[in-house]
Design an enzyme around this catalytic site. Structure first.
Site, PDB file in Angstrom:
ATOM      1  N   GLY A 172       0.786  -1.317  -0.010  1.00  0.00           N
ATOM      2  CA  GLY A 172      -0.045  -0.035  -0.147  1.00  0.00           C
ATOM      3  C   GLY A 172       0.900   1.425  -0.042  1.00  0.00           C
ATOM      4  N   PRO A 193       8.949   6.708  -5.014  1.00  0.00           N
ATOM      5  CA  PRO A 193       9.223   7.420  -6.298  1.00  0.00           C
ATOM      6  C   PRO A 193      10.059   6.368  -7.039  1.00  0.00           C
ATOM      7  CG  PRO A 193       9.837   8.708  -4.386  1.00  0.00           C
ATOM      8  CD  PRO A 193       9.481   7.289  -4.101  1.00  0.00           C
ATOM      9  N   LEU A 230      12.148   6.469  -9.546  1.00  0.00           N
ATOM     10  CA  LEU A 230      13.715   6.513  -9.718  1.00  0.00           C
ATOM     11  C   LEU A 230      14.327   7.273  -8.427  1.00  0.00           C
ATOM     12  CD1 LEU A 230      15.266   7.649 -13.023  1.00  0.00           C
ATOM     13  CD2 LEU A 230      16.139   8.782 -10.894  1.00  0.00           C
ATOM     14  N   GLY A 231      15.315   6.712  -8.085  1.00  0.00           N
ATOM     15  CA  GLY A 231      16.098   7.135  -6.923  1.00  0.00           C
ATOM     16  C   GLY A 231      17.554   7.181  -7.047  1.00  0.00           C
ATOM     17  N   LEU A 232      18.223   8.256  -6.177  1.00  0.00           N
ATOM     18  CA  LEU A 232      19.772   7.879  -6.245  1.00  0.00           C
ATOM     19  C   LEU A 232      20.279   6.983  -5.477  1.00  0.00           C
ATOM     20  CD1 LEU A 232      22.047  10.139  -7.276  1.00  0.00           C
ATOM     21  CD2 LEU A 232      21.950  10.777  -4.712  1.00  0.00           C
ATOM     22  N   GLY A 233      21.019   6.192  -6.105  1.00  0.00           N
ATOM     23  CA  GLY A 233      22.094   5.101  -5.630  1.00  0.00           C
ATOM     24  C   GLY A 233      23.255   5.738  -5.062  1.00  0.00           C
ATOM     25  N   ASP A 274      18.912   5.552  -1.970  1.00  0.00           N
ATOM     26  CA  ASP A 274      19.259   4.058  -1.984  1.00  0.00           C
ATOM     27  C   ASP A 274      20.495   4.005  -1.311  1.00  0.00           C
ATOM     28  OD1 ASP A 274      18.351   1.114  -2.744  1.00  0.00           O
ATOM     29  OD2 ASP A 274      20.565   1.488  -2.713  1.00  0.00           O
ATOM     30  N   TYR A 328      27.719   0.316   2.757  1.00  0.00           N
ATOM     31  CA  TYR A 328      28.281   1.530   1.879  1.00  0.00           C
ATOM     32  C   TYR A 328      29.049   2.518   2.977  1.00  0.00           C
ATOM     33  CZ  TYR A 328      25.144   0.090  -1.726  1.00  0.00           C
ATOM     34  OH  TYR A 328      24.141  -1.043  -2.540  1.00  0.00           O
ATOM     35  N   LYS A 347      19.950  -1.193   3.731  1.00  0.00           N
ATOM     36  CA  LYS A 347      19.903  -2.810   3.583  1.00  0.00           C
ATOM     37  C   LYS A 347      20.883  -3.289   4.647  1.00  0.00           C
ATOM     38  CE  LYS A 347      20.467  -1.644  -1.281  1.00  0.00           C
ATOM     39  NZ  LYS A 347      21.338  -0.665  -1.499  1.00  0.00           N
ATOM     40  N   HIS A 396      20.383  -7.636   1.901  1.00  0.00           N
ATOM     41  CA  HIS A 396      21.308  -7.176   0.940  1.00  0.00           C
ATOM     42  C   HIS A 396      21.823  -8.134  -0.026  1.00  0.00           C
ATOM     43  CE1 HIS A 396      24.449  -3.766   0.009  1.00  0.00           C
ATOM     44  NE2 HIS A 396      24.239  -4.310  -1.295  1.00  0.00           N
TER      45      HIS A 396
HETATM   46  P1  NDP Z   1      24.817   2.624 -12.102  1.00  0.00           P
HETATM   47  O1  NDP Z   1      24.551   1.706 -13.332  1.00  0.00           O
HETATM   48  O2  NDP Z   1      23.911   3.570 -11.433  1.00  0.00           O
HETATM   49  O3  NDP Z   1      26.374   3.229 -12.712  1.00  0.00           O
HETATM   50  C1  NDP Z   1      27.094   4.085 -12.004  1.00  0.00           C
HETATM   51  C2  NDP Z   1      28.142   4.791 -13.052  1.00  0.00           C
HETATM   52  O4  NDP Z   1      27.733   5.419 -13.904  1.00  0.00           O
HETATM   53  C3  NDP Z   1      29.252   5.711 -12.259  1.00  0.00           C
HETATM   54  O5  NDP Z   1      30.600   5.406 -12.626  1.00  0.00           O
HETATM   55  C4  NDP Z   1      28.759   7.025 -12.420  1.00  0.00           C
HETATM   56  O6  NDP Z   1      29.873   7.729 -12.552  1.00  0.00           O
HETATM   57  C5  NDP Z   1      28.514   6.701 -13.900  1.00  0.00           C
HETATM   58  N1  NDP Z   1      27.305   7.501 -14.414  1.00  0.00           N
HETATM   59  C6  NDP Z   1      26.132   8.111 -13.628  1.00  0.00           C
HETATM   60  N2  NDP Z   1      25.345   8.648 -14.446  1.00  0.00           N
HETATM   61  C7  NDP Z   1      25.879   8.803 -15.729  1.00  0.00           C
HETATM   62  C8  NDP Z   1      25.545   9.468 -17.032  1.00  0.00           C
HETATM   63  N3  NDP Z   1      24.468  10.012 -16.966  1.00  0.00           N
HETATM   64  N4  NDP Z   1      26.341   9.335 -17.970  1.00  0.00           N
HETATM   65  C9  NDP Z   1      27.522   8.587 -17.958  1.00  0.00           C
HETATM   66  N5  NDP Z   1      27.857   7.884 -16.743  1.00  0.00           N
HETATM   67  C10 NDP Z   1      27.209   8.212 -15.655  1.00  0.00           C
HETATM   68  O7  NDP Z   1      25.639   1.674 -11.374  1.00  0.00           O
HETATM   69  P2  NDP Z   1      25.679   1.146  -9.650  1.00  0.00           P
HETATM   70  O8  NDP Z   1      26.588  -0.016  -9.610  1.00  0.00           O
HETATM   71  O9  NDP Z   1      26.233   2.420  -8.920  1.00  0.00           O
HETATM   72  O10 NDP Z   1      24.155   0.800  -9.184  1.00  0.00           O
HETATM   73  C11 NDP Z   1      23.463   1.926  -8.924  1.00  0.00           C
HETATM   74  C12 NDP Z   1      22.800   1.671  -7.266  1.00  0.00           C
HETATM   75  O11 NDP Z   1      22.344   0.414  -7.283  1.00  0.00           O
HETATM   76  C13 NDP Z   1      24.073   1.859  -6.302  1.00  0.00           C
HETATM   77  O12 NDP Z   1      24.351   3.203  -6.215  1.00  0.00           O
HETATM   78  C14 NDP Z   1      23.412   1.333  -5.357  1.00  0.00           C
HETATM   79  O13 NDP Z   1      22.530   1.963  -4.689  1.00  0.00           O
HETATM   80  C15 NDP Z   1      22.572   0.040  -5.678  1.00  0.00           C
HETATM   81  N6  NDP Z   1      23.263  -1.254  -5.814  1.00  0.00           N
HETATM   82  C16 NDP Z   1      22.817  -2.306  -5.044  1.00  0.00           C
HETATM   83  C17 NDP Z   1      23.406  -3.483  -5.217  1.00  0.00           C
HETATM   84  C18 NDP Z   1      22.696  -4.769  -4.491  1.00  0.00           C
HETATM   85  O14 NDP Z   1      23.360  -5.739  -4.150  1.00  0.00           O
HETATM   86  N7  NDP Z   1      21.511  -4.445  -3.983  1.00  0.00           N
HETATM   87  C19 NDP Z   1      24.566  -3.862  -6.000  1.00  0.00           C
HETATM   88  C20 NDP Z   1      25.162  -2.674  -6.600  1.00  0.00           C
HETATM   89  C21 NDP Z   1      24.478  -1.455  -6.480  1.00  0.00           C
HETATM   90  P3  NDP Z   1      29.861   9.201 -11.804  1.00  0.00           P
HETATM   91  O15 NDP Z   1      29.652   9.012 -10.247  1.00  0.00           O
HETATM   92  O16 NDP Z   1      31.372   9.715 -11.856  1.00  0.00           O
HETATM   93  O17 NDP Z   1      29.062   9.983 -12.515  1.00  0.00           O
END
Ligand code: NDP
Length: 287
Positions: A11, A15, A17-20, A45, A50, A75, A108
């Site tokens: 329920g 949002p 899309l979020g910021l990882g 996220d 982390y 997580k 996680h």
């Molecule tokens: P992403 O697919 O989000 O890629 C991140 C990479 O892409 C960084 O190197 C970033 O560099 C670069 N980037 C970001 N935006 C752009 C853009 N518009 N153009 C070109 N390059 C770009 O990968 P992540 O592995 O970080 O995954 C996202 C999130 O997922 C993580 O931050 C985390 O919160 C989560 N995660 C969860 C896991 C799990 O086991 N549950 C495992 C891995 C991730 P820069 O920062 O220099 O821009």
């Protein structure tokens, strides 16, 4: 600019899309999250692993936004599956975040060496946390069909979310369909290929954001390859959580709700499936 909300099976809404913030250094996290909140992100996220929960909490507190306007996920760390460890570490997360609840608490990684099926016992603790309201929603990460099946046979609460590696080179159609059949929202980690450039494809000399299909579609729609990939997630009903520390990319990654990919273009991106993941397989041990 804002991401629309999608409904979870309990329920609540999230949002889309979020910021990882994986690999965002602790000292930079408050700045990065503050920038994201200022331009309209309302979903962050993080994870115990982390080491940057404090920066997330700091930015949320300083944002001036009401608590219920920001969706915060953290997580359970892989070594914390035993029930007492799970309870203790969750309490520590709240303290570090400076919050009295999180919006989503996830397991996680399912399999920890010291107790391969311990994630099922950990899930019972997440169910407690959902009952007492300190975790508004609960879910899992890195579940494949077999792991999810096992969890569901013992669970009282169906996970709200399954956060998995998912991008055009590894689109996980089967897992997405299974999640959907249970009302589980699939979240995509490494949605634009991750810092490794697109899972195992980097080893083959290809990176997702240089993929000709995405580059060509970017020209067609006047968007970047990252925006094309993120829009593909959105149209599949997936919740992507792209990470960036760069202000211009943080903005770019949220600007994916004002255009639509044609069905043929969605199919072309679906066709990029390489069958190669970048991270570990879900049933591998982690920790
Ligand atoms: P992403 O697919 O989000 O890629 C991140 C990479 O892409 C960084 O190197 C970033 O560099 C670069 N980037 C970001 N935006 C752009 C853009 N518009 N153009 C070109 N390059 C770009 O990968 P992540 O592995 O970080 O995954 C996202 C999130 O997922 C993580 O931050 C985390 O919160 C989560 N995660 C969860 C896991 C799990 O086991 N549950 C495992 C891995 C991730 P820069 O920062 O220099 O821009």
């Amino acid at each position: 600019m804002a991401a629309p909300a999608i409904r979870l099976n309990d329920g609540a809404t999230i949002p889309q899309l979020g910021l990882g913030v994986f690999q965002v250094p602790a000292r930079e996290t408050a700045r990065v999250v503050a920038e994201a909140l200022a331009i309209g992100y309302r979903h962050v996220d993080t994870a115990q692993m982390y080491g940057n929960e404090a920066g997330v909490g700091e930015a949320v507190a300083a944002s001036g936004l009401a608590r219920d306007e920001v969706f915060v996920t953290t997580k359970l760390n892989n070594g914390n599956h035993r029930p007492d460890d799970a309870r203790r570490s969750f309490a520590r997360s709240l303290e570090t975040l400076g919050l009295d609840h999180v919006d989503l608490f996830l397991i996680h990684w399912p399999r920890a060496r010291q107790d391969p099926d311990g994630y099922v016992a950990a899930w019972r603790v997440l169910e407690e946390l959902a009952r007492d309201g300190r975790a508004r929603s609960i879910g899992v990460c890195n579940h494949d069909p077999a792991l999810l099946d096992k969890l569901l046979t013992r669970a009282k609460v169906v996970p709200a979310v399954n956060q998995i590696e998912l991008h055009p080179y590894f689109p996980q159609a089967e897992m997405r369909a299974i999640d959907t059949s249970h009302g589980i929202v699939t979240q995509a980690w490494s949605p634009i290929g991750g810092s490794g450039g697109g899972g195992g494809m980097r080893a083959r000399g290809r990176t997702l954001l240089a993929e000709p299909v995405l580059v060509d579609l970017g020209e067609k729609y006047g968007r970047s390859p990252a925006q094309i990939a993120l829009r593909w997630h959105v149209q599949h009903g997936v919740s992507p959580i792209p990470k960036s520390v760069r202000p211009e990319r943080i903005v770019e990654n949220l600007q994916v709700f004002d255009f639509e990919l044609d069905p043929d273009d969605m199919a072309a991106i679906d066709g990029l499936d390489s069958g190669v993941r970048g991270g570990s397989a879900p049933d591998a041990f982690n920790a």
